[in-house]
Design a protein around this motif. Structure first.
Motif, short mmCIF file in Angstrom:
data_model
loop_
_atom_site.label_atom_id
_atom_site.label_comp_id
_atom_site.label_asym_id
_atom_site.label_seq_id
_atom_site.Cartn_x
_atom_site.Cartn_y
_atom_site.Cartn_z
N ARG A 120 20.46 -14.30 42.88
CA ARG A 120 21.75 -13.85 42.37
C ARG A 120 22.62 -13.25 43.82
O ARG A 120 21.97 -12.88 44.95
CB ARG A 120 21.61 -12.72 41.50
CG ARG A 120 20.87 -11.39 42.26
CD ARG A 120 20.61 -10.22 40.91
NE ARG A 120 20.09 -9.04 41.90
CZ ARG A 120 18.80 -8.72 42.09
NH1 ARG A 120 17.87 -9.76 41.91
NH2 ARG A 120 18.50 -7.43 42.77
N LEU A 121 23.92 -13.11 43.47
CA LEU A 121 24.56 -12.70 44.54
C LEU A 121 24.43 -11.00 44.99
O LEU A 121 24.37 -10.33 43.76
CB LEU A 121 26.25 -12.99 44.33
CG LEU A 121 26.55 -14.37 43.97
CD1 LEU A 121 28.22 -14.66 44.01
CD2 LEU A 121 26.06 -15.17 45.21
N GLY A 122 24.37 -10.81 46.01
CA GLY A 122 24.00 -9.32 46.46
C GLY A 122 25.13 -8.87 47.30
O GLY A 122 26.38 -9.14 47.09
N ASP A 123 24.97 -7.78 47.92
CA ASP A 123 25.81 -6.92 48.83
C ASP A 123 26.68 -7.94 49.67
O ASP A 123 26.14 -8.83 50.42
CB ASP A 123 25.12 -5.91 49.81
CG ASP A 123 24.48 -4.72 48.75
OD1 ASP A 123 25.00 -4.67 47.74
OD2 ASP A 123 23.62 -4.16 49.40
N GLY A 124 28.01 -7.78 49.62
CA GLY A 124 28.88 -8.31 50.49
C GLY A 124 29.22 -9.97 50.07
O GLY A 124 30.01 -10.36 50.55
N ALA A 125 28.44 -10.44 49.06
CA ALA A 125 28.75 -11.65 48.54
C ALA A 125 30.02 -11.85 48.10
O ALA A 125 30.44 -10.87 47.19
CB ALA A 125 27.73 -12.11 47.51
N VAL A 132 22.36 -12.87 49.54
CA VAL A 132 21.81 -13.32 48.22
C VAL A 132 20.34 -12.99 47.99
O VAL A 132 19.70 -12.94 49.01
CB VAL A 132 21.57 -14.91 48.27
CG1 VAL A 132 21.14 -15.32 46.91
CG2 VAL A 132 23.04 -15.57 48.28
N VAL A 133 20.28 -12.26 46.73
CA VAL A 133 19.10 -11.72 46.65
C VAL A 133 18.08 -12.67 45.71
O VAL A 133 18.32 -13.18 44.72
CB VAL A 133 18.79 -10.31 45.89
CG1 VAL A 133 17.47 -9.91 45.43
CG2 VAL A 133 19.76 -9.48 46.70
N ALA A 134 16.63 -12.82 46.41
CA ALA A 134 15.72 -13.81 45.59
C ALA A 134 15.02 -13.17 44.79
O ALA A 134 14.11 -12.28 45.46
CB ALA A 134 15.41 -15.01 46.60
N SER A 135 14.78 -13.22 43.55
CA SER A 135 13.75 -12.82 43.06
C SER A 135 12.33 -13.86 42.97
O SER A 135 12.49 -14.86 42.18
CB SER A 135 13.99 -12.15 41.53
OG SER A 135 14.80 -11.44 41.43
N LEU A 136 11.27 -13.41 43.79
CA LEU A 136 10.52 -14.66 44.12
C LEU A 136 9.42 -14.66 42.97
O LEU A 136 9.20 -13.77 42.21
CB LEU A 136 9.45 -14.11 45.29
CG LEU A 136 10.53 -13.60 46.47
CD1 LEU A 136 9.40 -13.01 47.50
CD2 LEU A 136 11.19 -14.96 46.86
N ALA A 137 8.94 -15.91 42.70
CA ALA A 137 8.21 -16.66 41.77
C ALA A 137 7.01 -15.74 41.76
O ALA A 137 6.30 -15.39 40.88
CB ALA A 137 7.91 -17.86 41.89
#
Length: 471
Positions: A120-125, A132-137
């Protein structure tokens, strides 16, 4: 070195990753389901593999006309050809998994980082750079810096509250490959491209099929002559087509031959052993932080993009099914490549929707490119149209092909080819010379004066061009 983060590993994502790496960027792909995305794992590759088996069945059914007969070990005539759907689907899934693994190996070999999870797009995007923040599997999160982001998250099947898939008897097109038993009666709800393809395939596999269409004909978005040919062929082969019949609900009771009931809005019901819901697609754009970053979505939730795949947020691009329009693997891949070339300063040619070739993998296939005859009739473009039936083609006669045609659309005066339609076996291959003509602004005389092999189906393309010769 620019950092590019791509959210989604389908055709739009992995093709963009390869281009970005080639142009010197540091590339990360955040992928949830497996490289290749739904196109490889649950949609295009699996469905066309299933259809490949159906094509063989169609050819075998027509073999008698060519003088080929089947006999058992005792010399007695074989009267029935059966398909083992469990074996077919096992092959389908194995091929899809192998293709996904091949793509992953290709990206890894090029030095592209693959992160398992969702992004998902994060700070400054959306402001020309950011995170970009990745929620890891496997748990946790990782913030990845991105000078540019490509959103290529695809779409998923649309369902309704009154027609909920259970993965066993009521199915989306992503679930059909788990079938191990052969349906005794398949009901397909929806007569667009997906519905028509599955209805045609299962009919060819020897399964009785009922197609429920809310419109007055199948494939309402395709060339009218092509749709008429397909509908005639399907009905001749035994398909029941319910036109102007809107589905109200789909319910299941038990596991028998009449386990599934489709209720129509006029009160009629259709029962069968299984049902495929082909009701369209919903974009995977929720929860990505797009609107917060300034990315504009349309009323359906699809990302708005321009001809070089830019969204309304600086540094954020989008490609593929999440943008709507032509929901094809080929357009997703092209849009992803264009996005990376644009961002990284390479020469780029904006997407031209009138050069997109598409194909409906029914039997017969329907391939189209450029302007349509419907647009000509509506006055959107001035053009001449010629339609040439394949039944007069010598190669078609040799192969026992009775249905199909070639249609060319060209500007009067100049004779420049601006569109075309092919209906017939392997139309997906035969459309290519017309696509080249459209893309290169060739005239009908240039097409007509190019040598074709005799005998060949492509000879009909040249013949159609000759009939459009400008005196």
């Amino acid at each position: 070195m620019s950092g590019v983060v791509i959210i989604g590993g389908g055709p739009g994502g992995y093709e963009a990753a390869l281009v970005a790496k080639q142009l010197g960027a540091e590339v990360t792909v955040i992928d949830r389901d497996g490289l290749g995305g739904s196109a490889v794992l649950t949609d295009c590759v699996p469905s066309k593999t299933l259809i490949a088996t159906a094509e063989v069945m169609t050819d075998m059914a027509a073999a008698g006309e060519l003088g080929i007969n089947f006999h058992d070990a005792h010399g007695d005539a074989a009267t029935t050809i059966r398909v083992d759907l469990g074996t077919v689907n096992a092959r389908v899934k194995a091929l899809a998994a192998a293709q996904s693994a091949d793509i992953e190996e290709r990206l890894t070999r090029r030095g592209i980082r693959i992160v398992r999870g969702t992004g998902r797009l994060g700070d400054g995007a959306g402001r020309g750079g950011g995170e970009v923040v990745a929620s890891l599997a496997d748990g946790g999160e990782e913030a990845i810096h991105a000078d540019a982001v490509l959103v290529a998250t695809g779409a998923h099947p649309r369902v309704l509250p009154t027609a909920q898939p259970d993965g066993e008897r009521i199915l989306t097109w992503e679930q059909v490959y788990d079938l191990t038993e052969t349906p005794t009666h398949m009901i397909v709800v929806g007569s667009g491209v997906t519905g028509a393809e599955f209805a045609s395939a299962y009919l060819a596999l020897g399964i009785p099929v009922t197609l429920v269409s809310s419109r007055d004909r199948v494939l309402p978005g395709e060339d009218a002559d092509a749709a008429t040919v397909l509908e005639d062929v399907l009905e001749r082969r035994g398909m029941r087509i319910l036109g102007q019949s809107r589905m109200l609900s789909v319910t299941r009771e038990g596991d028998g031959e009449d386990a599934v009931t489709v209720t129509l809005t006029d009160g009629r019901t259709v029962t069968g052993s299984h049902c495929i819901l082909a009701l369209g697609s919903i974009p995977n754009t929720a929860g990505l932080g797009l609107e917060e970053a300034g990315v504009r979505l349309d009323d359906g939730g699809f990302v708005r993009v321009d001809r070089v795949s830019r969204t309304t947020a600086p540094g954020v691009y989008a490609a593929g099914d999440c943008t709507g329009g032509f929901m094809l693997a080929s357009t997703a891949a092209m849009a992803g490549r264009i996005a990376m070339r644009h961002f990284l300063g390479d020469a780029v040619q904006p997407m031209d929707l009138k050069q997109i070739a598409s194909n409906v993998f029914t039997s017969p296939e329907i391939a189209t490119v450029g302007w349509s005859e419907a647009a000509v009739e509506k006055g959107e473009v001035v053009a001449d149209v010629v339609k040439l039936d394949l039944q007069g083609n010598p190669r078609a006669k040799m192969q026992g092909i009775h249905d199909g045609f070639v249609k060319l659309i060209a500007r009067p005066g100049s004779g420049v080819v601006i569109g075309g339609v092919v209906v017939g076996p392997r139309a997906s291959e035969l459309i290519h010379p017309i696509s080249l003509a459209v893309a290169a602004n060739l005239t009908v005389d240039q097409v007509a004066n190019t040598f074709t092999v005799y005998p060949s189906l492509s000879g009909s393309v040249a013949e159609a061009a000759r009939r459009l010769h400008q005196v």
